[in-house]
Design a protein around this motif. Structure first.
Motif, PDB file in Angstrom:
ATOM      1  N   THR A 149       0.947  -1.173   0.228  1.00 26.98           N
ATOM      2  CA  THR A 149      -0.036  -0.033  -0.150  1.00 26.98           C
ATOM      3  C   THR A 149       0.883   1.114  -0.110  1.00 26.98           C
ATOM      4  N   ILE A 150       0.715   2.053  -1.114  1.00 31.81           N
ATOM      5  CA  ILE A 150       1.464   3.318  -1.264  1.00 31.81           C
ATOM      6  C   ILE A 150       0.633   4.664  -0.996  1.00 31.81           C
ATOM      7  N   GLY A 155      -1.942   5.079   0.638  1.00 27.55           N
ATOM      8  CA  GLY A 155      -3.253   4.667   0.861  1.00 27.55           C
ATOM      9  C   GLY A 155      -3.783   3.858  -0.439  1.00 27.55           C
ATOM     10  N   LYS A 156      -3.077   3.736  -1.528  1.00 29.04           N
ATOM     11  CA  LYS A 156      -3.249   2.783  -2.748  1.00 29.04           C
ATOM     12  C   LYS A 156      -2.488   1.486  -2.666  1.00 29.04           C
ATOM     13  N   GLU A 157      -3.561   0.562  -2.932  1.00 29.55           N
ATOM     14  CA  GLU A 157      -2.787  -0.878  -3.248  1.00 29.55           C
ATOM     15  C   GLU A 157      -2.167  -1.031  -4.266  1.00 29.55           C
ATOM     16  N   VAL A 158      -0.838  -1.590  -4.304  1.00 27.54           N
ATOM     17  CA  VAL A 158      -0.127  -1.726  -5.598  1.00 27.54           C
ATOM     18  C   VAL A 158       0.430  -3.225  -5.724  1.00 27.54           C
ATOM     19  N   GLU A 159       0.418  -3.768  -6.737  1.00 23.52           N
ATOM     20  CA  GLU A 159       0.942  -5.015  -7.043  1.00 23.52           C
ATOM     21  C   GLU A 159       2.235  -4.900  -7.953  1.00 23.52           C
ATOM     22  N   VAL A 160       3.330  -5.612  -7.375  1.00 18.96           N
ATOM     23  CA  VAL A 160       4.521  -5.331  -8.137  1.00 18.96           C
ATOM     24  C   VAL A 160       5.203  -6.741  -8.264  1.00 18.96           C
ATOM     25  N   LYS A 161       6.289  -6.628  -8.948  1.00 19.52           N
ATOM     26  CA  LYS A 161       7.050  -7.926  -9.398  1.00 19.52           C
ATOM     27  C   LYS A 161       7.982  -8.081  -8.083  1.00 19.52           C
ATOM     28  N   GLU A 162       8.432  -9.309  -8.001  1.00 19.24           N
ATOM     29  CA  GLU A 162       9.133  -9.428  -6.766  1.00 19.24           C
ATOM     30  C   GLU A 162      10.436  -8.906  -7.017  1.00 19.24           C
ATOM     31  N   GLY A 163      11.100  -8.437  -5.964  1.00 21.82           N
ATOM     32  CA  GLY A 163      12.266  -7.784  -6.140  1.00 21.82           C
ATOM     33  C   GLY A 163      12.404  -6.451  -6.584  1.00 21.82           C
ATOM     34  N   SER A 223      23.042   1.499 -11.385  1.00 26.04           N
ATOM     35  CA  SER A 223      22.942   0.663  -9.916  1.00 26.04           C
ATOM     36  C   SER A 223      22.486   1.811  -8.998  1.00 26.04           C
ATOM     37  N   VAL A 224      22.168   1.332  -7.623  1.00 30.71           N
ATOM     38  CA  VAL A 224      21.815   2.041  -6.493  1.00 30.71           C
ATOM     39  C   VAL A 224      22.928   2.389  -6.086  1.00 30.71           C
ATOM     40  N   ALA A 225      23.027   3.810  -5.664  1.00 31.93           N
ATOM     41  CA  ALA A 225      23.924   4.280  -4.897  1.00 31.93           C
ATOM     42  C   ALA A 225      23.584   4.680  -3.356  1.00 31.93           C
ATOM     43  N   GLY A 226      22.283   5.365  -3.467  1.00 31.45           N
ATOM     44  CA  GLY A 226      21.875   5.734  -2.035  1.00 31.45           C
ATOM     45  C   GLY A 226      22.572   6.613  -1.360  1.00 31.45           C
ATOM     46  N   VAL A 227      23.006   7.697  -2.125  1.00 33.50           N
ATOM     47  CA  VAL A 227      23.892   8.845  -1.598  1.00 33.50           C
ATOM     48  C   VAL A 227      23.141  10.137  -1.364  1.00 33.50           C
ATOM     49  N   CYS A 228      22.085  10.348  -1.978  1.00 39.53           N
ATOM     50  CA  CYS A 228      21.381  11.605  -1.969  1.00 39.53           C
ATOM     51  C   CYS A 228      20.498  11.857  -0.711  1.00 39.53           C
ATOM     52  N   ARG A 229      20.101  10.608  -0.163  1.00 46.31           N
ATOM     53  CA  ARG A 229      19.037  10.584   1.149  1.00 46.31           C
ATOM     54  C   ARG A 229      17.916  11.348   0.981  1.00 46.31           C
ATOM     55  N   LEU A 230      17.308  11.387  -0.240  1.00 45.96           N
ATOM     56  CA  LEU A 230      16.359  12.327  -0.200  1.00 45.96           C
ATOM     57  C   LEU A 230      14.865  11.242  -0.645  1.00 45.96           C
ATOM     58  N   CYS A 231      14.944  10.074  -1.023  1.00 45.57           N
ATOM     59  CA  CYS A 231      13.952   9.503  -1.394  1.00 45.57           C
ATOM     60  C   CYS A 231      13.328   8.550  -0.049  1.00 45.57           C
ATOM     61  N   MET A 232      13.234   9.558   0.863  1.00 48.88           N
ATOM     62  CA  MET A 232      12.862   9.082   2.213  1.00 48.88           C
ATOM     63  C   MET A 232      11.103   8.464   2.038  1.00 48.88           C
ATOM     64  N   VAL A 233      11.069   7.505   2.832  1.00 47.97           N
ATOM     65  CA  VAL A 233       9.778   6.914   3.102  1.00 47.97           C
ATOM     66  C   VAL A 233       9.555   6.560   4.453  1.00 47.97           C
ATOM     67  N   GLU A 234       8.191   6.430   4.884  1.00 46.08           N
ATOM     68  CA  GLU A 234       7.945   5.971   6.224  1.00 46.08           C
ATOM     69  C   GLU A 234       7.067   4.645   5.988  1.00 46.08           C
ATOM     70  N   ILE A 235       7.604   3.697   6.805  1.00 38.90           N
ATOM     71  CA  ILE A 235       7.020   2.278   6.504  1.00 38.90           C
ATOM     72  C   ILE A 235       6.573   1.723   7.930  1.00 38.90           C
ATOM     73  N   MET A 253       3.446  -4.563   2.857  1.00 39.58           N
ATOM     74  CA  MET A 253       4.004  -3.345   3.394  1.00 39.58           C
ATOM     75  C   MET A 253       3.303  -2.059   3.093  1.00 39.58           C
ATOM     76  N   LYS A 254       3.160  -1.363   4.058  1.00 42.40           N
ATOM     77  CA  LYS A 254       2.196  -0.031   3.982  1.00 42.40           C
ATOM     78  C   LYS A 254       3.620   1.012   4.042  1.00 42.40           C
ATOM     79  N   ILE A 255       3.428   1.812   3.039  1.00 45.47           N
ATOM     80  CA  ILE A 255       4.503   2.843   2.866  1.00 45.47           C
ATOM     81  C   ILE A 255       3.651   4.461   2.573  1.00 45.47           C
ATOM     82  N   ASN A 256       4.360   5.448   3.212  1.00 47.02           N
ATOM     83  CA  ASN A 256       3.874   6.680   2.642  1.00 47.02           C
ATOM     84  C   ASN A 256       5.126   7.537   2.462  1.00 47.02           C
ATOM     85  N   ASN A 257       5.038   8.463   1.785  1.00 45.76           N
ATOM     86  CA  ASN A 257       5.973   9.761   1.742  1.00 45.76           C
ATOM     87  C   ASN A 257       5.289  11.081   1.824  1.00 45.76           C
ATOM     88  N   THR A 258       4.150  10.911   2.475  1.00 47.42           N
ATOM     89  CA  THR A 258       3.452  12.425   2.764  1.00 47.42           C
ATOM     90  C   THR A 258       3.271  12.785   4.156  1.00 47.42           C
TER      91      THR A 258
END
Length: 527
Positions: free
Chosen positions: A5-6, A8-16, A40-52, A70-75
């Motif tokens: 859930t992102i 408040g919306k339910e989303v179906e995604v591929k494994e991984g 590839s993923v670097a993870g250095v800008c630290r801006l794509c933050m989400v709450e799980i 998983m229940k996710i929000n970035n708002t």
């Protein structure tokens, strides 16, 4: 297929699938600079933050995988506060260059600032000064002060071009990207680093200081630089075309394009174009309207015996145009003397393993398909013999758009000028076209940005594209030329011939004529 859930919306995604990919799929906006779907993923800008839900700390979305339920929000305020502070760190040493920065108007940092705005800086220390106007190589300029160290460009040279020219040097707030000693950024894909730079740190020498992006219109099309057929976007205004950038297509070019393909906008501009038809008779050259010239050429074609008429084609036109012109010759003029002008024969089948192919035509497969459909099997040696013996008297040539990939142009023009009557259809100017001594018609043609059509790439994939705009109003498509050469009439829609009018403009978009003077500059700065 895990479900999450992102916002408040339910989303179906591929494994991984990572959270940031899932959010992209669901259409939710999320701040990010270092993540790029082609790297590839670097993870250095630290801006794509989400709450799980269930996790006390905010997490980065680019390197956290979606799990079932998983229940996710970035708002939430927690996320917004984290992003705001991350943005503050990015802006601590960032210069106030927006008024002179090429990235202004399409800058991710500007977008984030407007959304999360840290309007009152809380840093008392002076900004860290770094190198500006750094010449990285033949195509790219670096401004280290603007760089936010996302490392996208470094990863590109490591993972995509595999040339490894770029690296990160020094530590802390003194870190800068740069080239290794003796290794300038000089590979055939270097300008992709400018595309993926989220700020104005890397700029193209070719485009630098030439335009403000909000004065440019854009349109998607297919690159005609080689048989790969990269999907691209061309950018233009009322003064001409200024740049080309790649458009994602998983089957063809992914996220990238080569530096050679970025030059295709140049030969469609008026500086390089034939603007009016030129007709040569015993009394010399006469300027004519393209349609009138084609009509006058049709009289010569009709008066020539069927076995004395020949057609020479380059693989730079659309499938529809080839079908029209070849069909006209076979059915109207009763001639199957149709010849394929192959350029770069020695490197025609080469491939660099990424995108660049030796076949420098967008539609070789399309031309061969049309020739096969009409049962054409003529060889170039037959044409040479016919010209030498005088048995071929009238030749129609559909010449190339991109003269840069036809190094044999002058030699071919000299050979074909042996014909008593030479009807040359082409978009681009060339000195060789002014040297004909027999009867000759040089008729301006439209380029790939000025027509709808289909290219078939090296893999046999048919790609349709739409007209972007008109550059030369008098120019003809090969389909229109075929109709006129057959002696038929052609109806022209006046509104479709207006130069530089965008074909894909929204109904609610307003044209402001007063802005025209601000759309380009006559004089550019150095480097």
């Amino acid at each position: 297929m895990p479900k999450c859930t992102i916002n408040g919306k339910e989303v179906e995604v591929k494994e991984g699938t990572s959270i940031i990919e899932a959010m992209s799929q669901s259409g939710d906006r999320i701040a990010h600079y270092c993540w790029h779907p082609g790297l590839s993923v670097a993870g250095v800008c630290r801006l794509c933050m989400v709450e799980i839900e269930g996790n006390p700390r905010v997490q980065i979305a680019c390197n956290t995988m979606v799990t079932e339920g998983m229940k996710i929000n970035n708002t939430s305020e927690k996320v917004r506060d984290a992003v705001k502070w991350g943005l503050d760190f990015h802006l601590i040493n960032h210069p106030l260059d927006c008024p002179i920065c090429d990235q202004a108007g399409e800058c991710g940092l500007q977008d984030q600032y407007m959304e999360y705005g840290k309007y009152d800086p809380e840093m008392a220390e002076p900004k860290q000064k770094k190198h500006k106007v750094v010449d990285l190589g033949p195509t790219v300029v670096l401004d280290s002060e603007r760089c936010i160290l996302c490392s996208r460009c470094v990863r590109f040279t490591e993972e995509v071009s595999k040339t490894n020219e770029l690296g990160l040097f020094n530590r802390g707030d003194r870190t800068e990207i740069g080239t290794h000693d003796g290794m300038p950024l000089d590979n055939k894909y270097s300008l992709n680093t400018v595309d993926i730079c989220p700020v104005g740190a890397l700029t193209s020498k070719d485009f630098r200081f030439r335009q403000r992006v909000w004065y440019l219109k854009d349109s998607e099309t297919v690159c005609n630089g080689c048989s790969t057929g990269c999907n691209v976007k061309v950018y233009y205004n009322r003064e001409g075309f200024f740049r080309v950038k790649p458009v994602y297509n998983e089957q063809v070019n992914g996220y990238w394009m080569c530096d050679e393909g970025r030059d295709i906008y140049k030969f469609v501009n008026k500086d390089h174009r034939i603007l009016k038809a030129q007709v040569r008779t015993n009394s010399g050259w006469t300027e004519m309207h393209a349609g009138a010239a084609a009509k006058s050429a049709s009289e010569t074609l009709k008066s020539t015996a069927a076995d004395s008429v020949a057609l020479v084609l380059t693989a730079q036109y659309t499938v529809e145009e080839f079908d029209a012109i070849v069909g006209t010759f076979v059915n109207e003029f009763k001639s199957k003397k149709v010849y394929f002008w192959i350029n770069n024969k020695e490197s025609f089948d080469s491939f660099d393993g990424l995108l660049i192919r030796g076949d420098k035509n967008p539609n070789t497969k399309g031309l061969l398909k049309v020739l096969e459909k009409h049962g054409i099997q003529a060889t170039w040696s037959e044409l040479s013999q016919g010209l030498s013996s005088g048995s071929i008297k009238t030749v129609v040539v559909a010449g190339p758009e991109n003269l840069a990939v036809f190094p044999d142009f002058s030699d071919r023009a000299k050979e074909l000028s042996k014909a008593q009557n030479l009807i040359w259809l082409q978009a681009a100017k060339h000195e060789a076209l002014t040297t004909f001594t027999n009867n000759a018609w040089v008729i301006p043609m439209k380029t790939f940005v000025e027509k709808d059509g289909t290219f078939i790439n090296h893999a046999g994939l048919e790609q349709k594209f739409k007209k972007a705009t008109v550059v030369v109003s008098e120019a003809l498509t090969l389909t229109e030329a075929a109709l006129l050469l057959a002696g038929k009439n052609l109806a022209i829609n006046p509104s479709a011939a207006v130069e530089f009018m965008p074909m894909n403009q929204r109904p609610d978009q307003v044209e402001v004529e007063a802005r025209k003077k601000n759309e380009f500059v006559f004089k550019r700065g150095s480097l």
